[in-house]
Each structure stands twice: as structure tokens, then as C-alpha cells.
Scaffold this active site. Structure first.
Site, PDB file in Angstrom:
ATOM      1  N   ASP A  63      -9.893   5.284  -4.561  1.00 39.28           N
ATOM      2  CA  ASP A  63      -8.762   4.357  -4.402  1.00 39.28           C
ATOM      3  C   ASP A  63      -8.240   3.848  -5.749  1.00 39.28           C
ATOM      4  OD1 ASP A  63      -6.895   2.985  -2.957  1.00 39.28           O
ATOM      5  OD2 ASP A  63      -8.215   1.321  -2.412  1.00 39.28           O
ATOM      6  N   HIS A 109      -1.849  10.180  -8.614  1.00 35.62           N
ATOM      7  CA  HIS A 109      -2.516  11.170  -7.747  1.00 35.62           C
ATOM      8  C   HIS A 109      -2.874  12.432  -8.539  1.00 35.62           C
ATOM      9  CE1 HIS A 109      -1.904   8.603  -4.441  1.00 35.62           C
ATOM     10  NE2 HIS A 109      -0.622   8.826  -4.280  1.00 35.62           N
ATOM     11  N   ASN A 164      -2.618   7.308   6.158  1.00 33.93           N
ATOM     12  CA  ASN A 164      -1.794   7.520   4.954  1.00 33.93           C
ATOM     13  C   ASN A 164      -0.440   8.179   5.246  1.00 33.93           C
ATOM     14  OD1 ASN A 164      -4.646   8.057   2.773  1.00 33.93           O
ATOM     15  ND2 ASN A 164      -3.380   6.239   2.956  1.00 33.93           N
ATOM     16  N   ARG A 178       2.984   6.501   4.408  1.00 34.08           N
ATOM     17  CA  ARG A 178       3.552   6.469   3.048  1.00 34.08           C
ATOM     18  C   ARG A 178       4.832   7.317   2.964  1.00 34.08           C
ATOM     19  NH1 ARG A 178      -1.291   6.117  -1.240  1.00 34.08           N
ATOM     20  NH2 ARG A 178      -2.558   4.656  -0.074  1.00 34.08           N
ATOM     21  N   ARG A 221     -16.492   2.800  -3.598  1.00 39.19           N
ATOM     22  CA  ARG A 221     -15.026   2.684  -3.498  1.00 39.19           C
ATOM     23  C   ARG A 221     -14.513   2.078  -4.786  1.00 39.19           C
ATOM     24  NH1 ARG A 221     -11.113   0.930   1.406  1.00 39.19           N
ATOM     25  NH2 ARG A 221      -9.147   1.262   0.289  1.00 39.19           N
TER      26      ARG A 221
HETATM   27  C1  IPE Z   1      -8.164   4.762   1.678  1.00 36.57           C
HETATM   28  O1  IPE Z   1      -7.336   4.173   0.766  1.00 36.57           O
HETATM   29  C2  IPE Z   1      -7.802   6.209   1.846  1.00 36.57           C
HETATM   30  C3  IPE Z   1      -8.063   7.058   0.697  1.00 36.57           C
HETATM   31  C4  IPE Z   1      -8.599   6.711  -0.438  1.00 36.57           C
HETATM   32  C5  IPE Z   1      -7.692   8.430   0.865  1.00 36.57           C
HETATM   33  P1  IPE Z   1      -6.029   3.360   1.187  1.00 36.57           P
HETATM   34  O2  IPE Z   1      -5.425   2.911  -0.088  1.00 36.57           O
HETATM   35  O3  IPE Z   1      -5.189   4.167   2.097  1.00 36.57           O
HETATM   36  O4  IPE Z   1      -6.647   2.148   2.021  1.00 36.57           O
HETATM   37  P2  IPE Z   1      -6.079   0.719   2.365  1.00 36.57           P
HETATM   38  O5  IPE Z   1      -4.756   0.907   3.038  1.00 36.57           O
HETATM   39  O6  IPE Z   1      -5.924  -0.030   1.071  1.00 36.57           O
HETATM   40  O7  IPE Z   1      -7.103   0.096   3.238  1.00 36.57           O
HETATM   41  C1  IPE Z   2      -5.847   6.427  -3.441  1.00 31.11           C
HETATM   42  O1  IPE Z   2      -4.976   5.722  -4.244  1.00 31.11           O
HETATM   43  C2  IPE Z   2      -5.323   7.757  -3.000  1.00 31.11           C
HETATM   44  C3  IPE Z   2      -4.890   7.799  -1.603  1.00 31.11           C
HETATM   45  C4  IPE Z   2      -5.003   6.870  -0.726  1.00 31.11           C
HETATM   46  C5  IPE Z   2      -4.262   9.025  -1.166  1.00 31.11           C
HETATM   47  P1  IPE Z   2      -3.806   4.853  -3.639  1.00 31.11           P
HETATM   48  O2  IPE Z   2      -2.595   5.711  -3.532  1.00 31.11           O
HETATM   49  O3  IPE Z   2      -4.210   4.194  -2.368  1.00 31.11           O
HETATM   50  O4  IPE Z   2      -3.591   3.776  -4.784  1.00 31.11           O
HETATM   51  P2  IPE Z   2      -3.343   2.220  -4.592  1.00 31.11           P
HETATM   52  O5  IPE Z   2      -4.436   1.690  -3.721  1.00 31.11           O
HETATM   53  O6  IPE Z   2      -1.998   2.074  -3.959  1.00 31.11           O
HETATM   54  O7  IPE Z   2      -3.394   1.679  -5.980  1.00 31.11           O
HETATM   55 MG    MG Z   3      -5.122   2.426  -1.950  1.00 32.25          MG
END
Ligand code: IPE
Ligand code: IPE
Ligand code: MG
Length: 246
Positions: A22, A39, A70, A73, A190
Site C-alpha cells: 500500500d 504503481h 479496487n 478507481r 502492510r
Molecule cells: C489494499 O489497498 C489493496 C491493495 C494493496 C492491492 P487499498 O489502498 O485498496 O485499501 P484501502 O481502500 O485503503 O482500505
Molecule cells: C497500493 O497503493 C496499490 C493498490 C491498491 C493497487 P495505492 O494505490 O492504494 O496507494 P495509496 O494508498 O492511494 O497511497
Molecule cells: Mg491504498
């Protein structure tokens, strides 16, 4: 041998380590770059983290790459993320093969772009017979969906009189999870400072230890990894008993 070296000795056994990768978006923002750049760098980290795990002979690894939630998004972010994952598989497949890695995909990949699916399926076929390491990528994965899927499969077996209700136990249930070839999670990490599971490996993490480093995933260096292992080393795992684990 790889480039990552340490004096730290881990005495507690880790069979299965799981990562919620994350913070890519926040990391990119902090560097004045688009979220998708986060990413890209995040996907590049994956192979490093595999090497970190190798140093400690951790055989089973799970990585949360894309959750069932996800899809909320923007489409452009999602498709870019799949592209980077595809690049990861193409670029690193020979490396993973050399190390005897079996790739496992947890989740339903059928809604993914056909090119991504094709690359993933090729990697699955290629690494199918390997068993030195298990590299589980959770893609379009959600633990609740996984548990419901297992429940439906088991219900069908009962309905067809192939098993009786009394035969349903944890061992049988586990056989119907994506992670059927893997033991329970010992350590779940995490990044980014968030402290929640977000629908990741709920069943498999029943007795996992959790560590929440503050850094975002692209900054998850070997030193940060070691600090997570040190935290794990200091934990007292009891599994419901009263004694320290061996
Ligand atoms: C969890 O992260 C999913 C992945 C890392 C792939 P998210 O960023 O989607 O989780 P929330 O929405 O903050 O709980
Ligand atoms: C984790 O990073 C990757 C995925 C969930 C795919 P995020 O894209 O959730 O990054 P933040 O949490 O918005 O910073
Ligand atoms: Mg995230």
C-alpha cells in the site's frame, strides 16, 4: 547469493509471509508524480522483495496487487496498473524460473485485459512444476469472495452426495481456497501506515502477526524489511496456549 546482506538472524520460523503493498499513490504524490508512476515503481519493488525473502529462506509469499474493491478507481489508473503487472511477469519470468518459483494467482482474472490474462497464464503454465518458492499474486482478489466461492464448491459436493456435512472441516475448507497449496500466514506486513486488512487473506491470517511499517510500498527497502522481521522476532506467538512457541 544476492545483493542483500544482514547480520540479523531470524530464529522464529516464517513459512508464509504476506504483503499488502500500500501507499503507491501517496508516494507518487509526495514526489509530484501521477499515481500511476507510484504503481510502476511499486511493481519494480516486487522482485526485490522476493530477493529479501530468499535471504531468510521464506518459501511462501503472498502479494496483494489488486482488490475486488479496487475497481472503484479511475479506469485509466486500473489499466496502467495491469500494464505494469504484465511487464513484471514478462520481465521477471526467467529470474523466477531460475529460482524454482511456482507462481500462484489468487482471484478471478477473467475481467482483466486479455493481453494481461495471456501473459499471466503463460507464467502459470511455465512455473507449474516448480516447488522451491511459492509466489502468490492476489489479483482481483477479495477474501470474502474467496470464502463464498469455497462455500459454494463445498455445498455442491454435499448436494451431489460426494461428501457428507460431517466431513467439512478446516482441512477440507482450505482445499477450496486459492491458497490451498500454502500454509497459514505467519507474518503480514502492510506498508503506508494503514492498519487494516482491506479484505486480504482473512481466513489464512487467523494467527498471523501484523506489522505496519510507516513507509510507502515503493520505499520498502531491505532495511525496512529487516526492521519488520525484528518486530516479528520479538512477538510471543501463543496460538491460544499459555506457553511461548518453540
Ligand atoms: C489494499 O489497498 C489493496 C491493495 C494493496 C492491492 P487499498 O489502498 O485498496 O485499501 P484501502 O481502500 O485503503 O482500505
Ligand atoms: C497500493 O497503493 C496499490 C493498490 C491498491 C493497487 P495505492 O494505490 O492504494 O496507494 P495509496 O494508498 O492511494 O497511497
Ligand atoms: Mg491504498
Amino acid at each position: 547469493m544476492n545483493e542483500f546482506k544482514t547480520n540479523f538472524t531470524l530464529t522464529k520460523k516464517i513459512d508464509h509471509i504476506a504483503f499488502i503493498m500500500d501507499g503507491n499513490g501517496r508516494w507518487a504524490k509526495a514526489h509530484n508524480r501521477p499515481r500511476t508512476y507510484g504503481h510502476k515503481v511499486g511493481c519494480d519493488r516486487l522482485i526485490d522483495v522476493f530477493e529479501y525473502c530468499k535471504v531468510f529462506h521464506i518459501k511462501y509469499m503472498s502479494f496483494y496487487a489488486f482488490s475486488t474493491e479496487n475497481w472503484k478507481r479511475p479506469k485509466s489508473e486500473i489499466s496502467q496498473l495491469f500494464k505494469y503487472l504484465e511487464i513484471f511477469f514478462k520481465k521477471e519470468i526467467d529470474h523466477l524460473m531460475r529460482d524454482g518459483v511456482k507462481i500462484i494467482i489468487s482471484g478471478d482474472i477473467s475481467p482483466l485485459p486479455s493481453k494481461t490474462q495471456k501473459t499471466i497464464k503463460e507464467a502459470l503454465v511455465k512455473t507449474h512444476a516448480n516447488d522451491k518458492y511459492f509466489f502468490n499474486i492476489c489479483l482481483n482478489y477479495g477474501s470474502r469472495d474467496e470464502i463464498i466461492k469455497a462455500t459454494k464448491e463445498i455445498s455442491a459436493l454435499v448436494k451431489d452426495n460426494r461428501i457428507s456435512i460431517d466431513e467439512i472441516d478446516n482441512q477440507l475448507f482450505n482445499k477450496h481456497l486459492y491458497t490451498s497449496e500454502m500454509p497459514d500466514v505467519d507474518l503480514l506486513i502492510r506498508t503506508s501506515g494503514e492498519e487494516r486488512l482491506s479484505n486480504f487473506l482473512l481466513y489464512q491470517s487467523a494467527y498471523a502477526e501484523f506489522v505496519f511499517p510507516k513507509v510507502h510500498w515503493p520505499d520498502f527497502t531491505f532495511d525496512v524489511f529487516i526492521s519488520c522481521l525484528q518486530e516479528f522476532e520479538g512477538r510471543n506467538r501463543r496460538f491460544g496456549g499459555i506457553k511461548n512457541e518453540k
